[in-house]
Design a protein around this motif. Structure first.
Motif, PDB file in Angstrom:
ATOM      1  N   ILE A   4      -9.514  16.471  -6.306  1.00 36.03           N
ATOM      2  CA  ILE A   4     -10.030  15.258  -5.676  1.00 36.03           C
ATOM      3  C   ILE A   4     -11.557  15.356  -5.548  1.00 36.03           C
ATOM      4  O   ILE A   4     -12.084  16.381  -5.101  1.00 36.03           O
ATOM      5  CB  ILE A   4      -9.380  15.072  -4.281  1.00 36.03           C
ATOM      6  N   LEU A   5     -12.220  14.287  -5.953  1.00 36.67           N
ATOM      7  CA  LEU A   5     -13.681  14.186  -5.841  1.00 36.67           C
ATOM      8  C   LEU A   5     -14.019  13.110  -4.814  1.00 36.67           C
ATOM      9  O   LEU A   5     -13.193  12.249  -4.510  1.00 36.67           O
ATOM     10  CB  LEU A   5     -14.274  13.786  -7.196  1.00 36.67           C
ATOM     11  N   LEU A   6     -15.247  13.131  -4.338  1.00 30.55           N
ATOM     12  CA  LEU A   6     -15.675  12.081  -3.413  1.00 30.55           C
ATOM     13  C   LEU A   6     -15.509  10.699  -4.048  1.00 30.55           C
ATOM     14  O   LEU A   6     -15.169   9.731  -3.367  1.00 30.55           O
ATOM     15  CB  LEU A   6     -17.136  12.299  -2.994  1.00 30.55           C
ATOM     16  N   ASP A   7     -15.753  10.611  -5.369  1.00 29.99           N
ATOM     17  CA  ASP A   7     -15.584   9.340  -6.086  1.00 29.99           C
ATOM     18  C   ASP A   7     -14.233   8.684  -5.808  1.00 29.99           C
ATOM     19  O   ASP A   7     -14.113   7.460  -5.785  1.00 29.99           O
ATOM     20  CB  ASP A   7     -15.620   9.556  -7.607  1.00 29.99           C
ATOM     21  N   HIS A   8     -13.196   9.515  -5.656  1.00 28.69           N
ATOM     22  CA  HIS A   8     -11.848   8.953  -5.474  1.00 28.69           C
ATOM     23  C   HIS A   8     -11.714   8.150  -4.190  1.00 28.69           C
ATOM     24  O   HIS A   8     -10.755   7.413  -4.008  1.00 28.69           O
ATOM     25  CB  HIS A   8     -10.798  10.084  -5.477  1.00 28.69           C
ATOM     26  N   GLY A   9     -12.670   8.282  -3.290  1.00 28.40           N
ATOM     27  CA  GLY A   9     -12.604   7.546  -2.032  1.00 28.40           C
ATOM     28  C   GLY A   9     -13.589   6.401  -1.932  1.00 28.40           C
ATOM     29  O   GLY A   9     -13.697   5.786  -0.869  1.00 28.40           O
ATOM     30  N   GLU A  10     -14.271   6.077  -3.023  1.00 28.60           N
ATOM     31  CA  GLU A  10     -15.363   5.100  -2.945  1.00 28.60           C
ATOM     32  C   GLU A  10     -14.926   3.655  -3.115  1.00 28.60           C
ATOM     33  O   GLU A  10     -15.739   2.744  -3.016  1.00 28.60           O
ATOM     34  CB  GLU A  10     -16.432   5.435  -3.989  1.00 28.60           C
ATOM     35  N   GLY A  11     -13.670   3.441  -3.434  1.00 29.45           N
ATOM     36  CA  GLY A  11     -13.200   2.068  -3.585  1.00 29.45           C
ATOM     37  C   GLY A  11     -13.526   1.459  -4.932  1.00 29.45           C
ATOM     38  O   GLY A  11     -13.276   0.272  -5.154  1.00 29.45           O
ATOM     39  N   GLY A  12     -14.068   2.250  -5.846  1.00 32.22           N
ATOM     40  CA  GLY A  12     -14.441   1.724  -7.157  1.00 32.22           C
ATOM     41  C   GLY A  12     -13.447   2.124  -8.226  1.00 32.22           C
ATOM     42  O   GLY A  12     -12.230   2.178  -7.993  1.00 32.22           O
ATOM     43  N   ALA A  13     -13.978   2.418  -9.413  1.00 29.10           N
ATOM     44  CA  ALA A  13     -13.127   2.677 -10.571  1.00 29.10           C
ATOM     45  C   ALA A  13     -12.280   3.941 -10.388  1.00 29.10           C
ATOM     46  O   ALA A  13     -11.103   3.963 -10.757  1.00 29.10           O
ATOM     47  CB  ALA A  13     -13.992   2.785 -11.825  1.00 29.10           C
ATOM     48  N   ALA A  14     -12.866   5.003  -9.810  1.00 28.10           N
ATOM     49  CA  ALA A  14     -12.108   6.248  -9.641  1.00 28.10           C
ATOM     50  C   ALA A  14     -10.958   6.055  -8.655  1.00 28.10           C
ATOM     51  O   ALA A  14      -9.858   6.581  -8.851  1.00 28.10           O
ATOM     52  CB  ALA A  14     -13.026   7.375  -9.166  1.00 28.10           C
ATOM     53  N   THR A  15     -11.202   5.289  -7.601  1.00 25.94           N
ATOM     54  CA  THR A  15     -10.129   4.983  -6.649  1.00 25.94           C
ATOM     55  C   THR A  15      -9.008   4.214  -7.345  1.00 25.94           C
ATOM     56  O   THR A  15      -7.822   4.507  -7.156  1.00 25.94           O
ATOM     57  CB  THR A  15     -10.669   4.149  -5.468  1.00 25.94           C
ATOM     58  N   ALA A  16      -9.392   3.241  -8.156  1.00 25.37           N
ATOM     59  CA  ALA A  16      -8.392   2.434  -8.848  1.00 25.37           C
ATOM     60  C   ALA A  16      -7.525   3.304  -9.758  1.00 25.37           C
ATOM     61  O   ALA A  16      -6.303   3.130  -9.831  1.00 25.37           O
ATOM     62  CB  ALA A  16      -9.078   1.327  -9.657  1.00 25.37           C
ATOM     63  N   ARG A  17      -8.148   4.283 -10.440  1.00 25.12           N
ATOM     64  CA  ARG A  17      -7.372   5.175 -11.316  1.00 25.12           C
ATOM     65  C   ARG A  17      -6.423   6.047 -10.499  1.00 25.12           C
ATOM     66  O   ARG A  17      -5.262   6.236 -10.871  1.00 25.12           O
ATOM     67  CB  ARG A  17      -8.323   6.051 -12.150  1.00 25.12           C
ATOM     68  N   LEU A  18      -6.911   6.561  -9.378  1.00 27.88           N
ATOM     69  CA  LEU A  18      -6.052   7.391  -8.510  1.00 27.88           C
ATOM     70  C   LEU A  18      -4.861   6.574  -8.006  1.00 27.88           C
ATOM     71  O   LEU A  18      -3.713   7.038  -8.021  1.00 27.88           O
ATOM     72  CB  LEU A  18      -6.868   7.925  -7.328  1.00 27.88           C
ATOM     73  N   VAL A  19      -5.132   5.358  -7.560  1.00 31.61           N
ATOM     74  CA  VAL A  19      -4.063   4.492  -7.051  1.00 31.61           C
ATOM     75  C   VAL A  19      -3.036   4.247  -8.154  1.00 31.61           C
ATOM     76  O   VAL A  19      -1.825   4.364  -7.934  1.00 31.61           O
ATOM     77  CB  VAL A  19      -4.650   3.160  -6.530  1.00 31.61           C
ATOM     78  N   HIS A  20      -3.525   3.968  -9.361  1.00 31.50           N
ATOM     79  CA  HIS A  20      -2.619   3.686 -10.472  1.00 31.50           C
ATOM     80  C   HIS A  20      -1.818   4.926 -10.872  1.00 31.50           C
ATOM     81  O   HIS A  20      -0.591   4.881 -10.996  1.00 31.50           O
ATOM     82  CB  HIS A  20      -3.415   3.157 -11.665  1.00 31.50           C
ATOM     83  N   ASP A  21      -2.510   6.037 -11.053  1.00 29.01           N
ATOM     84  CA  ASP A  21      -1.868   7.226 -11.628  1.00 29.01           C
ATOM     85  C   ASP A  21      -0.971   7.958 -10.635  1.00 29.01           C
ATOM     86  O   ASP A  21       0.019   8.568 -11.026  1.00 29.01           O
ATOM     87  CB  ASP A  21      -2.938   8.212 -12.130  1.00 29.01           C
ATOM     88  N   VAL A  22      -1.322   7.932  -9.370  1.00 35.31           N
ATOM     89  CA  VAL A  22      -0.569   8.712  -8.383  1.00 35.31           C
ATOM     90  C   VAL A  22       0.286   7.823  -7.482  1.00 35.31           C
ATOM     91  O   VAL A  22       1.493   7.993  -7.386  1.00 35.31           O
ATOM     92  CB  VAL A  22      -1.515   9.593  -7.527  1.00 35.31           C
ATOM     93  N   PHE A  23      -0.338   6.844  -6.837  1.00 35.43           N
ATOM     94  CA  PHE A  23       0.390   6.114  -5.796  1.00 35.43           C
ATOM     95  C   PHE A  23       1.330   5.058  -6.380  1.00 35.43           C
ATOM     96  O   PHE A  23       2.506   5.015  -6.027  1.00 35.43           O
ATOM     97  CB  PHE A  23      -0.590   5.500  -4.792  1.00 35.43           C
ATOM     98  N   LEU A  24       0.816   4.210  -7.273  1.00 34.44           N
ATOM     99  CA  LEU A  24       1.715   3.199  -7.845  1.00 34.44           C
ATOM    100  C   LEU A  24       2.795   3.861  -8.694  1.00 34.44           C
ATOM    101  O   LEU A  24       3.932   3.387  -8.746  1.00 34.44           O
ATOM    102  CB  LEU A  24       0.926   2.189  -8.680  1.00 34.44           C
ATOM    103  N   ALA A  25       2.443   4.969  -9.356  1.00 32.01           N
ATOM    104  CA  ALA A  25       3.434   5.679 -10.177  1.00 32.01           C
ATOM    105  C   ALA A  25       4.621   6.118  -9.324  1.00 32.01           C
ATOM    106  O   ALA A  25       5.765   6.100  -9.776  1.00 32.01           O
ATOM    107  CB  ALA A  25       2.785   6.881 -10.863  1.00 32.01           C
ATOM    108  N   ALA A  26       4.358   6.507  -8.092  1.00 26.96           N
ATOM    109  CA  ALA A  26       5.444   6.990  -7.224  1.00 26.96           C
ATOM    110  C   ALA A  26       6.097   5.862  -6.431  1.00 26.96           C
ATOM    111  O   ALA A  26       7.323   5.813  -6.297  1.00 26.96           O
ATOM    112  CB  ALA A  26       4.913   8.049  -6.254  1.00 26.96           C
ATOM    113  N   PHE A  27       5.296   4.966  -5.895  1.00 26.67           N
ATOM    114  CA  PHE A  27       5.823   3.980  -4.944  1.00 26.67           C
ATOM    115  C   PHE A  27       6.162   2.641  -5.593  1.00 26.67           C
ATOM    116  O   PHE A  27       6.796   1.789  -4.964  1.00 26.67           O
ATOM    117  CB  PHE A  27       4.805   3.729  -3.820  1.00 26.67           C
ATOM    118  N   GLY A  28       5.699   2.418  -6.835  1.00 23.09           N
ATOM    119  CA  GLY A  28       5.886   1.105  -7.450  1.00 23.09           C
ATOM    120  C   GLY A  28       4.860   0.116  -6.930  1.00 23.09           C
ATOM    121  O   GLY A  28       3.953   0.472  -6.180  1.00 23.09           O
TER     122      GLY A  28
END
Lengths: 336, 336
Positions: A4-28
């Motif tokens: 995890i990098l600080l970028d992942h918490g900035e609400g931008g592109a890195a956050t969107a990728r994390l949400v897609h790859d980890v959270f939506l992948a698990a929770f739908g």
């Protein structure tokens, strides 16, 4: 290793990728970013709401992990109020440097437990703080449940003669986490009892609609929770030490650590206070359920004490009668 | 000075005193400990749910504090989905040693802001971690709102010709927090714009029921949020740099720090995309409202681009047309 990098918490592109790859992948979810989730399912009854933050260390321990705990804790808080748990939110505070594979394991565990509990994780948030500003991963889950019309449970509603039931052995979770963290040279079969209890709560309410209240004895353990019920009702609760189930390795670990198992957290047990005429029905339903088969009737509600307020009495194995109050002091930090 | 101890997070007597003295004193409540709160108010519409964790540093800054932010952030996430915000939960993760007076100030600020926003804080949780395992105070708020029957807002519903409105100057919150934290020798009137927007959102929807969507441009700022709307709709959004309100000290601070104000977080602004025929009505309602009087119409929705997906174009003051995308990289950690 991906971290995890600080970028992942900035609400931008890195956050969107994390949400897609980890959270939506698990929770739908449809992946359309909105600020809140609007639910199309109807509500028949009253809304129940609860929140819990989880900071357990270590994040993985025998019998569970912080993700499983975060779902069970909030689901159980709804279930013991007589609500059918429906929707959860998940808020993550991540420390920079956290292993992304560990995060994915935790999130997968949340998704599995949510399915087991019959709830959906429908909204989330991720913040990242710099190294040293948090410890790994903290998770908040908040939950919404629906209480069917006519159902009212309250810790303040106990009456003389009511029976006190507990759905299984106490103290497993707290000792398992403590020993996983610190070792202490303790061996033995210590596992967290962490599990969702919505189906057990529902079975009990079906068998014994006259249940006065239910609680899950987490931090502070069985004794603190029973003391709170006694205080809320202004009644004397008497529990029999002999009848309170404590697993042998849990008792042994508690003896070594100088802990009282009645004050150690459970994460998969419930307490029910049931009117005398329905106590047997509730007990039978509990014993018939896979999550309550080691349950027991452990106490009785007596008359109100002469002084104001309620009290909790322990009838000890030695035959004495000892007053118990809420946990005092820091016994087991970060066990949930 | 009174400070937070590990005891305060143990779920026993110290936790009960903290809850009574700090949380119930500010938020109200009957003080009967239950695992969830059951709400007696009826629900006429669909439930909206959201969650947000707040880790802003410093906890107090010009124009607000972490408590005000925690209420505004979640209230606004509900309001922009067309929901009437009703109930909040509050989960606190506290670092051992935190000044209890600071905590009380933060909680009082939450209570004041909740009243201003018309919501009630109805459930809470407190965890304490040891010194160095968190940084002061982290707050999660989760919120439940009710969306009136028939109202459906969605980032994916923009149509050609729609207008893009923003309710006030952008970038104030992020720059104010950054300068409060780091100084940089920057002077000037920098204050967070943090405020609850439920009443403004409601006024806009009354004046222009054909609003397609609203969002609040927090992390990632105006540009990231508009880019997400463009992507969700598959449309081209064009905004005019000249029309986007940016206060002079904010622009000056951004210039010094090398930040683009369009990518800096607001915490008290909303974006609305409105059908062409209702844009003037929405704009008039915005300007007539005390929380929207410095608002502007900043852009228009064009046809879909020929390639798949949406895009965001900035018509610069110099006359050029520049594509913008979501924020890349860590620009402003811990600004909310």
């Amino acid at each position: 290793m991906n971290r995890i990098l600080l970028d992942h918490g900035e609400g931008g592109a890195a956050t969107a990728r994390l949400v897609h790859d980890v959270f939506l992948a698990a929770f739908g979810g449809d992946g359309i970013p909105e600020d809140a989730t609007v639910l199309d399912e109807g509500i028949d009854g009253r809304i129940a709401l609860t929140t819990d933050s989880f900071v357990v260390r270590p994040a993985f321990f025998p019998g569970g992990d912080i993700g499983k705990l975060a779902v069970c804790g909030t689901v159980n808080d709804l279930a013991v109020m007589g609500a059918v748990p429906r929707w959860l939110t998940a808020g993550f505070i991540l420390e920079e440097g956290l292993d992304l594979d560990d995060l994915a394991r935790i999130v997968a565990s949340m998704a599995t437990t949510a399915r087991d509990a019959g709830v959906r994780v429908v909204a989330g948030d991720t913040k990242v703080v710099a190294r040293g500003e948090a410890d790994g991963v903290f998770i908040n889950t908040s939950g919404v449940g629906v209480v069917p019309p006519g159902r009212r449970l309250s810790s303040g509603s106990c009456r003389p003669g009511d029976r006190v039931l507990v759905s299984g052995p106490v103290g497993d979770h707290g000792t398992a986490v403590m020993v996983a963290r610190e070792g202490f040279g303790i061996e033995g079969d210590l596992r967290s009892d962490s599990q969702p209890l919505a189906d057990l709560a529902s079975a009990l309410l079906a068998a014994a609609p006259g249940i006065r209240c239910m609680r899950d004895p987490t931090r502070g353990g069985l004794a603190t929770t029973l003391f709170e019920i006694a205080q809320a009702s202004g009644m004397t609760l008497t529990v029999r030490e002999r009848d309170i189930p404590v697993r042998r390795p849990v008792q042994a670990a508690c003896d070594l650590l100088g802990l009282g198992p009645l004050f150690v957290a459970c994460e998969g047990r419930l307490i029910a206070v049931v009117s005398a005429d329905q106590a047997d029905a509730a007990f039978d339903a509990m014993k018939a359920h896979r999550r309550g088969q080691d349950g027991a009737i452990v106490g009785i509600v007596g008359d109100a004490p002469t002084s104001s307020g309620g009290r909790l009495l322990l009838q000890t194995c030695a035959g004495g009668l000892r007053p118990l109050t809420a946990l005092e002091g820091a016994q087991l930090p970060r066990i949930c």
